[in-house]
Design an enzyme around this catalytic site. Sequence first.
Site, PDB file in Angstrom:
ATOM      1  N   GLU A   1      18.225  -5.073  28.084  1.00 46.34           N
ATOM      2  CA  GLU A   1      19.469  -5.177  28.856  1.00 46.34           C
ATOM      3  C   GLU A   1      19.424  -4.262  30.079  1.00 46.34           C
ATOM      4  O   GLU A   1      19.875  -4.617  31.171  1.00 46.34           O
ATOM      5  CB  GLU A   1      20.688  -4.770  28.003  1.00 46.34           C
ATOM      6  CG  GLU A   1      20.946  -5.626  26.792  1.00 46.34           C
ATOM      7  CD  GLU A   1      20.231  -5.122  25.533  1.00 46.34           C
ATOM      8  OE1 GLU A   1      19.064  -4.695  25.639  1.00 46.34           O
ATOM      9  OE2 GLU A   1      20.828  -5.180  24.459  1.00 46.34           O
TER      10      GLU A   1
ATOM     11  N   THR B   1     -13.794  -3.692   0.391  1.00 52.68           N
ATOM     12  CA  THR B   1     -14.036  -4.407   1.652  1.00 52.68           C
ATOM     13  C   THR B   1     -14.677  -3.462   2.661  1.00 52.68           C
ATOM     14  O   THR B   1     -15.629  -3.831   3.357  1.00 52.68           O
ATOM     15  CB  THR B   1     -12.710  -4.991   2.196  1.00 52.68           C
ATOM     16  OG1 THR B   1     -12.284  -6.014   1.299  1.00 52.68           O
ATOM     17  CG2 THR B   1     -12.868  -5.565   3.583  1.00 52.68           C
TER      18      THR B   1
ATOM     19  N   ASP C   1     -18.440  -4.372   3.700  1.00 50.16           N
ATOM     20  CA  ASP C   1     -18.590  -4.952   5.049  1.00 50.16           C
ATOM     21  C   ASP C   1     -18.785  -3.893   6.137  1.00 50.16           C
ATOM     22  O   ASP C   1     -18.887  -4.254   7.311  1.00 50.16           O
ATOM     23  CB  ASP C   1     -17.336  -5.757   5.426  1.00 50.16           C
ATOM     24  CG  ASP C   1     -17.078  -6.908   4.471  1.00 50.16           C
ATOM     25  OD1 ASP C   1     -17.952  -7.185   3.643  1.00 50.16           O
ATOM     26  OD2 ASP C   1     -15.987  -7.506   4.562  1.00 50.16           O
TER      27      ASP C   1
HETATM   28  N1  LIG Z   1     -13.124 -13.846   3.297  1.00 49.43           N
HETATM   29  C1  LIG Z   1     -12.263 -12.920   3.622  1.00 49.43           C
HETATM   30  O1  LIG Z   1     -11.264 -13.181   4.294  1.00 49.43           O
HETATM   31  C2  LIG Z   1     -12.495 -11.507   3.167  1.00 49.43           C
HETATM   32  C3  LIG Z   1     -11.679 -10.497   3.677  1.00 49.43           C
HETATM   33  C4  LIG Z   1     -11.893  -9.215   3.249  1.00 49.43           C
HETATM   34  C5  LIG Z   1     -12.896  -8.965   2.336  1.00 49.43           C
HETATM   35  N2  LIG Z   1     -13.683  -9.942   1.877  1.00 49.43           N
HETATM   36  C6  LIG Z   1     -14.730  -9.672   0.881  1.00 49.43           C
HETATM   37  O2  LIG Z   1     -14.059  -9.328  -0.323  1.00 49.43           O
HETATM   38  C7  LIG Z   1     -14.874  -8.447  -1.075  1.00 49.43           C
HETATM   39  C8  LIG Z   1     -14.051  -7.275  -1.550  1.00 49.43           C
HETATM   40  O3  LIG Z   1     -12.863  -7.774  -2.146  1.00 49.43           O
HETATM   41  P1  LIG Z   1     -12.012  -6.924  -3.217  1.00 49.43           P
HETATM   42  O4  LIG Z   1     -10.667  -7.536  -3.310  1.00 49.43           O
HETATM   43  O5  LIG Z   1     -12.815  -6.729  -4.442  1.00 49.43           O
HETATM   44  O6  LIG Z   1     -11.928  -5.548  -2.526  1.00 49.43           O
HETATM   45  P2  LIG Z   1     -10.812  -4.852  -1.674  1.00 49.43           P
HETATM   46  O7  LIG Z   1     -10.265  -5.743  -0.656  1.00 49.43           O
HETATM   47  O8  LIG Z   1     -11.425  -3.603  -1.194  1.00 49.43           O
HETATM   48  O9  LIG Z   1      -9.688  -4.497  -2.755  1.00 49.43           O
HETATM   49  C9  LIG Z   1      -9.979  -3.775  -3.893  1.00 49.43           C
HETATM   50  C10 LIG Z   1      -9.793  -2.295  -3.636  1.00 49.43           C
HETATM   51  O10 LIG Z   1      -8.398  -2.057  -3.605  1.00 49.43           O
HETATM   52  C11 LIG Z   1      -8.130  -0.943  -4.441  1.00 49.43           C
HETATM   53  N3  LIG Z   1      -6.818  -1.055  -5.067  1.00 49.43           N
HETATM   54  C12 LIG Z   1      -5.953  -0.025  -5.169  1.00 49.43           C
HETATM   55  N4  LIG Z   1      -4.816  -0.431  -5.724  1.00 49.43           N
HETATM   56  C13 LIG Z   1      -4.966  -1.715  -6.023  1.00 49.43           C
HETATM   57  C14 LIG Z   1      -4.117  -2.664  -6.641  1.00 49.43           C
HETATM   58  N5  LIG Z   1      -2.890  -2.350  -7.031  1.00 49.43           N
HETATM   59  N6  LIG Z   1      -4.606  -3.873  -6.845  1.00 49.43           N
HETATM   60  C15 LIG Z   1      -5.853  -4.238  -6.424  1.00 49.43           C
HETATM   61  N7  LIG Z   1      -6.699  -3.371  -5.810  1.00 49.43           N
HETATM   62  C16 LIG Z   1      -6.249  -2.124  -5.614  1.00 49.43           C
HETATM   63  C17 LIG Z   1      -9.177  -0.924  -5.482  1.00 49.43           C
HETATM   64  O11 LIG Z   1      -9.118   0.409  -5.916  1.00 49.43           O
HETATM   65  P3  LIG Z   1     -10.002   0.997  -7.079  1.00 49.43           P
HETATM   66  O12 LIG Z   1     -11.273   1.338  -6.415  1.00 49.43           O
HETATM   67  O13 LIG Z   1      -9.279   2.182  -7.558  1.00 49.43           O
HETATM   68  O14 LIG Z   1     -10.112  -0.065  -8.124  1.00 49.43           O
HETATM   69  C18 LIG Z   1     -10.357  -1.378  -4.681  1.00 49.43           C
HETATM   70  O15 LIG Z   1     -10.902  -0.261  -4.002  1.00 49.43           O
HETATM   71  C19 LIG Z   1     -16.020  -8.055  -0.175  1.00 49.43           C
HETATM   72  O16 LIG Z   1     -17.132  -8.775  -0.577  1.00 49.43           O
HETATM   73  C20 LIG Z   1     -15.591  -8.496   1.195  1.00 49.43           C
HETATM   74  O17 LIG Z   1     -16.696  -8.871   1.976  1.00 49.43           O
HETATM   75  C21 LIG Z   1     -13.511 -11.216   2.263  1.00 49.43           C
END
Ligand SMILES: NC(=O)c1ccc[n+]([C@@H]2O[C@H](COP(=O)([O-])OP(=O)(O)OC[C@H]3O[C@@H](n4cnc5c(N)ncnc54)[C@H](OP(=O)(O)O)[C@@H]3O)[C@@H](O)[C@H]2O)c1
Length: 377
Positions: free
Chosen positions: A60, A204, A208
Amino acid sequence: MTTPAEQAILDAHYMARALELARKGHYTTHPNPRVGCVVVRDGQIVGEGWHERAGEPHAEVHALRAAGERARGATAYVTLEPCSHHGRTPPCADALVNAGVARVVAAMQDPNPEVAGRGLLRLEQAGIATESGVLEGEARKLNPGFLKRMEHGLPFVRVKLAMSLDGRTAMESGESQWITGPAARSAVQRLRAQASVVLTGADTVLADNARLTVRADELGLDAGQTALAMSRPPLRVLVDGRLRVPLDAPFFKAGPALVATCVAVEEQYANGPECLIVPGYDGQVDLRQLLVELAQRGVNEVLVEAGPRLAGAFAQLGLVDEFQIFIAGKFLGSSARPLLDWPLAQMKDAPELKITEIRAVGDDWRVTAIPSPAASV
Ligand SMILES: NC(=O)c1ccc[n+]([C@@H]2O[C@H](COP(=O)([O-])OP(=O)(O)OC[C@H]3O[C@@H](n4cnc5c(N)ncnc54)[C@H](OP(=O)(O)O)[C@@H]3O)[C@@H](O)[C@H]2O)c1
């Protein structure tokens, strides 16, 4: 003499222009809302303005400055009710009164409890005619994060995932770069730039070497918009329940970040990034509580860029407002990782989503889907 029907058409026309101006603040206004304003006198636009960033003049004020004396007796169109409180800048309702406008048309009331109708009331008390609700639906779409934070105390959560045609997001080894092509990745850069927070998980970042920064050369915007987007980068938030990501990871080297964890911060992190201890369950961060904390810090929009476990946890907890799923024309095979870690036994348990848009992005497809019922209801 203009009939009420003609006036309604004119009001919608000028409000559409005010909305267009508001969109210029797409990348910069948070924690404030995106707002535009048009001042019209005798059928002529005499002043225009939009809010660029918090602490700077509101829409505004810019529009009234541009109009000068021509604001006297004019109609001001504004995409959000003018504020009535002293924040970092003086109340816009007072600026409109002092400028001598005759009528103020707002697209919607401001749900901010500090305003909530008081801006329009202040104008009415000064003898200014007011109206609200013109193109309200469009105005709400401008500010999903600000509105959700004001109305529900939570940010708007957008989950971005890239998947193959067979619904897979990474190879069994964790390798996931790249599933989609450059155009889709450029669209993701713009999603990052518009967010207040880009959030990911430890795995992740470890798998990555992810940095989750906004890269100017990949935004695909003109120079002006690129400069705006780069001037207000999102805060990067790492959900790392057990502090597994080392401080020399590229993620931390790429700039300021916030770590959400549920363990006591170890000494090695003492001189590192800011850590937020969020009470956890089963050693996992309480994601709802994390969102509440982010909203309290003024975070409007969160972009979750995580893998199936973390993205699945957000989805299962009903915390997702919108999915942005990029689909590539390739198969990753049955040993590759799913879109969401979310085991479901029966068809009746399958969550429903409303697909609101599908569009081609380079050689890939972009699907926008909202959970039904929406998370914010
Ligand atoms: N295609 C896509 O769009 C895409 C995007 C991103 C990633 N990726 C791929 O996905 C893979 C990783 O996926 P991800 O889901 O296992 O890993 P992430 O995205 O890193 O999620 C899991 C992480 O979150 C933490 N976390 C903390 N609180 C949480 C909760 N309440 N619930 C769930 N997680 C919690 C976990 O902790 P703790 O260590 O304490 O368990 C763990 O470190 C990799 O291979 C990556 O390349 C793909």
